[in-house]
Enzyme design. Structure first.
Site, PDB file in Angstrom:
ATOM      1  N   ARG A  48      -2.734  60.077  -9.048  1.00 41.14           N
ATOM      2  CA  ARG A  48      -1.956  59.149  -8.211  1.00 41.14           C
ATOM      3  C   ARG A  48      -0.684  58.782  -8.937  1.00 41.14           C
ATOM      4  NH1 ARG A  48      -5.347  58.201  -4.409  1.00 41.14           N
ATOM      5  NH2 ARG A  48      -3.718  57.218  -3.204  1.00 41.14           N
ATOM      6  N   GLU A  82       7.814  52.049 -23.445  1.00 40.61           N
ATOM      7  CA  GLU A  82       8.989  51.686 -22.636  1.00 40.61           C
ATOM      8  C   GLU A  82      10.198  52.504 -23.082  1.00 40.61           C
ATOM      9  OE1 GLU A  82       9.549  47.481 -22.927  1.00 40.61           O
ATOM     10  OE2 GLU A  82       7.855  47.044 -21.605  1.00 40.61           O
ATOM     11  N   THR A 124       5.133  61.499  -3.914  1.00 44.43           N
ATOM     12  CA  THR A 124       3.909  61.159  -4.632  1.00 44.43           C
ATOM     13  C   THR A 124       3.435  62.440  -5.315  1.00 44.43           C
ATOM     14  OG1 THR A 124       2.618  61.666  -2.660  1.00 44.43           O
ATOM     15  CG2 THR A 124       3.161  59.350  -3.024  1.00 44.43           C
ATOM     16  N   ASP A 172      12.010  61.992   1.225  1.00 41.42           N
ATOM     17  CA  ASP A 172      10.701  61.617   0.686  1.00 41.42           C
ATOM     18  C   ASP A 172       9.715  62.711   1.093  1.00 41.42           C
ATOM     19  OD1 ASP A 172       8.178  60.585   0.238  1.00 41.42           O
ATOM     20  OD2 ASP A 172       8.621  58.607   1.080  1.00 41.42           O
ATOM     21  N   LYS A 178      -0.933  63.827  -3.223  1.00 41.45           N
ATOM     22  CA  LYS A 178      -1.328  64.310  -1.887  1.00 41.45           C
ATOM     23  C   LYS A 178      -1.427  65.838  -1.951  1.00 41.45           C
ATOM     24  CE  LYS A 178       1.462  60.582   0.132  1.00 41.45           C
ATOM     25  NZ  LYS A 178       0.755  59.368   0.411  1.00 41.45           N
ATOM     26  N   TYR A 199       1.901  52.194 -25.317  1.00 37.29           N
ATOM     27  CA  TYR A 199       3.118  51.623 -24.722  1.00 37.29           C
ATOM     28  C   TYR A 199       4.303  52.503 -25.069  1.00 37.29           C
ATOM     29  CZ  TYR A 199       2.903  47.384 -22.051  1.00 37.29           C
ATOM     30  OH  TYR A 199       2.743  46.510 -21.008  1.00 37.29           O
TER      31      TYR A 199
HETATM   32  N1  PLP Z   1       6.138  58.101   1.201  1.00 40.48           N
HETATM   33  C1  PLP Z   1       5.406  58.740   2.117  1.00 40.48           C
HETATM   34  C2  PLP Z   1       6.079  59.680   3.075  1.00 40.48           C
HETATM   35  C3  PLP Z   1       4.027  58.525   2.179  1.00 40.48           C
HETATM   36  O1  PLP Z   1       3.300  59.137   3.126  1.00 40.48           O
HETATM   37  C4  PLP Z   1       3.429  57.631   1.251  1.00 40.48           C
HETATM   38  C5  PLP Z   1       1.975  57.383   1.233  1.00 40.48           C
HETATM   39  O2  PLP Z   1       1.302  57.240   2.164  1.00 40.48           O
HETATM   40  C6  PLP Z   1       4.252  56.969   0.338  1.00 40.48           C
HETATM   41  C7  PLP Z   1       5.600  57.240   0.330  1.00 40.48           C
HETATM   42  C8  PLP Z   1       3.720  55.916  -0.584  1.00 40.48           C
HETATM   43  O3  PLP Z   1       2.997  56.403  -1.622  1.00 40.48           O
HETATM   44  P1  PLP Z   1       2.047  55.429  -2.475  1.00 40.48           P
HETATM   45  O4  PLP Z   1       0.882  55.138  -1.613  1.00 40.48           O
HETATM   46  O5  PLP Z   1       1.743  56.232  -3.696  1.00 40.48           O
HETATM   47  O6  PLP Z   1       2.863  54.203  -2.803  1.00 40.48           O
END
Ligand code: PLP
Length: 410
Positions: A231, A53, A222, A196, A225, A51
């Site tokens: 993950r 935090e 993320t 994102d 990918k 842990y």
């Molecule tokens: N943002 C985008 C552009 C994504 O393609 C994805 C996943 O598919 C996510 C966020 C979400 O990621 P997670 O599945 O780890 O929550």
């Protein structure tokens, strides 16, 4: 795995079967990849027990001196890779990274602007059933007649609706995104600009896709990918936002960070700084272009006409097959793919007229030009004769011949 076998044979069997599937099938899901054994070992380490935090040097638990080292390494490496002023590596996933940005800067009822899910965006960018769509007033932008992001319409809508947050980034858009243009619009209307890069992060890290970090207030991603880590999620930001984002992640949204995953993120970031990673990402893009060109030669249409990244959307209508059926028949030929709506799709979201194809996973296992071309022909063979058992049988055999030459985990 021997220990899992002794303790829990049922789970062991599921892991073994999934392992065999990953080895034998060609993985074409654009958001998937094969993490390295080093990443998986860090994730399976004793750090899972801790842990912690808080943040390095400022924890609410004792005994954090070693996990502090791991988290600081992850932060420093990811800042170096992307040229970011500050980073948070605690987000459990991409969705929670995005939620942290909302929590840090918005109140329910505020207006946000993102790419519509139907035209390539992600559900956390304002889809009606997602928290982003339920709690905020969503204005969406999409594609123009050429199936490129309609920057002019986006700019017009931004001036009309004055969103507090503008989101760039997508889950199914094959072209380069003009982050500079978005940044100018955000500045003109006084919006926070978030990008994102969940899909493009590995390409950005290797310099084969534009880096939004110089232009954006906040960049989320993320790590699993194209970046090929465990993950999880990350948030890169200007130093002025660090306090707000860190407190939105903890204590705002999450409790204890997943220290084993953070250690695995650090390992993946180290891998991403290597020359091999750059070569890998160059091949990811090359393979995607070869697949797109080959499918085009075989009579399929690529949405937006081409790919400039790891991903493409394929319009199946010329072959008289839906996305749902294509996903099933390609799966039975041992090529894993997901159905995906195309722009203005006449079919329902659970049926669709398209599939999304990505090359990060096949490239990790070693597929180069020749194997990418062969894979595209196998896809087209199935789509030309989706209901012919002999075709499926023949393609499956060719898939296995390919995959057995390129084992993932030796
Ligand atoms: N943002 C985008 C552009 C994504 O393609 C994805 C996943 O598919 C996510 C966020 C979400 O990621 P997670 O599945 O780890 O929550």
């Amino acid at each position: 795995n021997i220990l899992v076998e002794q303790t829990d044979p049922e789970i062991f069997a599921a892991i073994q079967a999934e392992n065999a599937r990953q080895e034998q099938h060609i993985e074409l899901i654009a958001s998937e990849n094969y993490a390295s054994p080093a990443v998986m070992a860090a994730q399976g380490s004793q750090l899972t027990n801790k842990y912690a935090e808080g943040y390095p040097g400022r924890r609410y638990y004792g005994g954090c001196e070693h996990v502090d080292v791991a988290e600081q390494l992850a932060i420093d490496r990811v800042k170096t890779i992307f040229g970011a002023e500050a980073a948070n590596v605690q987000a459990h996933c991409g969705a929670s990274a995005n939620e942290a940005v909302f929590l840090a800067f918005l109140k329910p009822g505020d207006t946000i602007m993102g790419m519509s899910l139907a035209e390539g965006g992600h559900l956390t960018h304002g889809m009606a059933l997602n928290m982003s769509g339920k709690w905020f007033n969503v204005v969406s932008y999409g594609l123009n007649d050429k199936e490129e992001i309609d920057y002019d319409a986006m700019e017009r809508k931004a001036h009309e609706t004055r969103p507090k947050l503008i989101i760039a980034g997508a889950s199914a858009y094959s072209l380069r995104i003009d982050f500079e243009r978005f940044a100018k619009v955000a500045k003109a209307v006084g919006a926070i600009f978030m990008v994102d890069i969940a899909h493009y992060a590995g390409l950005v890290a290797a310099g084969v896709y534009p880096n939004p970090v110089p232009h954006a207030d906040i960049v989320t991603s993320t790590t699993h990918k194209s970046l090929r880590g465990p993950r999880g999620g990350i948030i890169l930001m200007k130093a002025e936002h660090e306090k707000a984002i860190n407190s939105a992640i903890f204590p705002g949204l999450q409790g204890g960070p997943l220290m084993h995953v953070i250690a695995a993120k650090a390992v993946a970031f180290k891998e991403a700084m290597s020359p091999e990673f750059k070569t890998y990402q160059q091949q990811v893009v090359k393979n995607a272009q070869i697949v797109a060109d080959t499918l085009t030669q075989r009579g399929l249409r690529i949405v937006s006409g081409r790919t400039e990244s790891h991903v493409m959307l394929v319009d199946l209508r010329a072959k008289g097959i839906t996305g749902k059926e294509a996903e099933a028949v390609l799966g039975s030929a041992h090529m894993t793919i997901n159905k995906n709506a195309i722009p203005n799709d006449p079919e329902k979201p659970m049926v669709t007229s398209g599939v999304r194809i990505g090359t990060p996973a096949m490239t990790t296992r070693g597929f180069k030009d020749e194997e990418a071309r062969a894979t595209a022909h196998l896809i087209a063979d199935v789509l030309d004769n989706p209901r012919d058992a002999a075709t499926l049988e023949a393609v499956r055999a060719k898939v296995h011949a390919l995959t057995s030459r390129f084992p993932v985990y030796r």
